[in-house]
Scaffold this active site. Structure first.
Site, PDB file in Angstrom:
ATOM      1  N   GLY A 155       0.760  -1.246   0.000  1.00  0.00           N
ATOM      2  CA  GLY A 155       0.000   0.000   0.000  1.00  0.00           C
ATOM      3  C   GLY A 155       0.786   1.289   0.000  1.00  0.00           C
TER       4      GLY A 155
ATOM      5  NE  ARG B 185       3.072  -9.282   1.055  1.00  0.00           N
ATOM      6  CZ  ARG B 185       1.822  -8.855   0.926  1.00  0.00           C
ATOM      7  NH1 ARG B 185       1.555  -7.563   1.084  1.00  0.00           N
ATOM      8  NH2 ARG B 185       0.845  -9.684   0.649  1.00  0.00           N
TER       9      ARG B 185
ATOM     10  CG  ASN C 102       2.498   3.956   5.807  1.00  0.00           C
ATOM     11  OD1 ASN C 102       1.490   4.496   5.366  1.00  0.00           O
ATOM     12  ND2 ASN C 102       2.760   2.671   5.616  1.00  0.00           N
ATOM     13  CB  ALA C 103       3.505   0.846  10.538  1.00  0.00           C
TER      14      ALA C 103
ATOM     15  CB  ILE D  96      -3.219  -2.820  12.492  1.00  0.00           C
ATOM     16  CG1 ILE D  96      -3.215  -2.454  13.989  1.00  0.00           C
ATOM     17  CG2 ILE D  96      -1.860  -3.361  12.059  1.00  0.00           C
ATOM     18  CD1 ILE D  96      -2.994  -3.638  14.903  1.00  0.00           C
TER      19      ILE D  96
ATOM     20  N   GLY E 143     -17.587   0.299  13.072  1.00  0.00           N
ATOM     21  CA  GLY E 143     -16.557  -0.623  13.510  1.00  0.00           C
ATOM     22  C   GLY E 143     -15.139  -0.167  13.296  1.00  0.00           C
TER      23      GLY E 143
ATOM     24  CE1 TYR F  21      -6.312   2.915  10.779  1.00  0.00           C
ATOM     25  CE2 TYR F  21      -8.071   4.424  10.156  1.00  0.00           C
ATOM     26  CZ  TYR F  21      -6.832   3.860   9.926  1.00  0.00           C
ATOM     27  OH  TYR F  21      -6.101   4.254   8.830  1.00  0.00           O
TER      28      TYR F  21
ATOM     29  N   GLY G 132      -7.842   9.900   2.638  1.00  0.00           N
ATOM     30  CA  GLY G 132      -9.153   9.296   2.590  1.00  0.00           C
ATOM     31  C   GLY G 132      -9.028   7.851   2.159  1.00  0.00           C
TER      32      GLY G 132
END
Length: 258
Positions: free
Chosen positions: A26, A51, A99-100, A102, A162, A166, A197
């Site tokens: 990403g 990766r 950036n990381a 979850i 949900g 975050y 976004g």
């Protein structure tokens, strides 16, 4: 010939050392590619080692100097060790891209404590620890630095489907950006944030699978491409943004304005 100074728009990052977290897919992967293409040495990090190695080989094939480092943002000791490894291999880190992250993908009252800890530590505590470690070394070396924290429009808009925690952590990233910018301005360390976004990523793929095609609700009815963030990232790490610190830039294609 002109009789006035040329615009300060250089994107040459030669001599800079960048550390980017979450580069195995990403946005982070794209950020690493862009910074390397502009001449920076890049430490790429993430949990999926295979990766990382694949991305390192891809970037090296273009002539870039790259150091892949396995990193779990929940582990404070690993964060410090990561910065040490990056510095030993490439030099003092002068550009940091936090950036990381979850998702929680769970209603707030249904989250277990382990998931709460994982989301907080990866999305907010880890970036704070990493920022402080990089800043300590920049201050000791008397070098200027640029930090770009990746927040989200979810910090400002939450639809109640949900992703409460975050959204909370991404709002925390905005406040962290503002506070650290004030504290470190005297050391010529600029701290800014980008609030994306809906951009194509593994996290977005999971959301689309769970919620359906949310792009139908957007004014332009599309999911953005990570490359559409290139110019903003480069602006915030370039000499052109020397006086810009403690701010955030929304890149949401009008999605959050509906």
């Amino acid at each position: 010939m002109t009789d006035y100074p040329l615009p300060n728009t250089s994107q040459d990052l030669s001599g800079q050392v960048a550390l980017v977290t979450g580069t195995t897919s990403g946005l982070g992967r794209r950020f690493a590619q862009v910074l390397a293409s502009c001449g920076a040495k890049v430490a790429i990090t993430g949990r999926r080692v295979e990766r990382l190695e694949a991305l390192a080989e891809e970037l090296r094939a273009t002539g870039a100097e790259v150091e892949p480092i396995a990193l779990d943002m929940r582990d404070s000791e690993a964060i410090v060790a990561c910065v040490e490894q990056a510095e030993a291999a490439l030099g003092t880190v002068t550009i940091l891209v936090n950036n990381a992250g979850i998702p929680d993908a769970q209603r707030a009252h249904k989250m277990d404590n382990q998931l709460i800890d994982d989301v907080f530590d990866t999305n907010l505590r880890g970036p704070y620890v990493l920022s402080c470690e990089v800043a300590r070394r920049l201050i000791a070396a008397e070098l200027p630095g640029r930090m770009v924290n990746i927040s989200s429009v979810g910090a400002f808009n939450y639809a109640g489907q949900g992703a409460a925690l975050y959204s909370i952590t991404k709002a925390g990233i905005i406040r962290m950006t503002e506070a650290l910018a004030v504290e470190w301005a005297r050391y010529n360390i600029n701290v800014n944030a980008i609030a994306p976004g809906a951009f194509a990523s593994e996290m977005m793929d999971g959301m689309l699978e769970r919620m359906g095609d949310i792009s139908k609700m957007f004014p332009r009815k599309r999911i953005c491409d990570p490359a559409q963030m290139d110019s903003t990232l480069l602006y915030l790490v370039s000499p052109a943004s020397e006086a810009v610190t403690g701010t955030f830039i929304k890149i949401d294609d009008g999605q959050g304005s509906r």
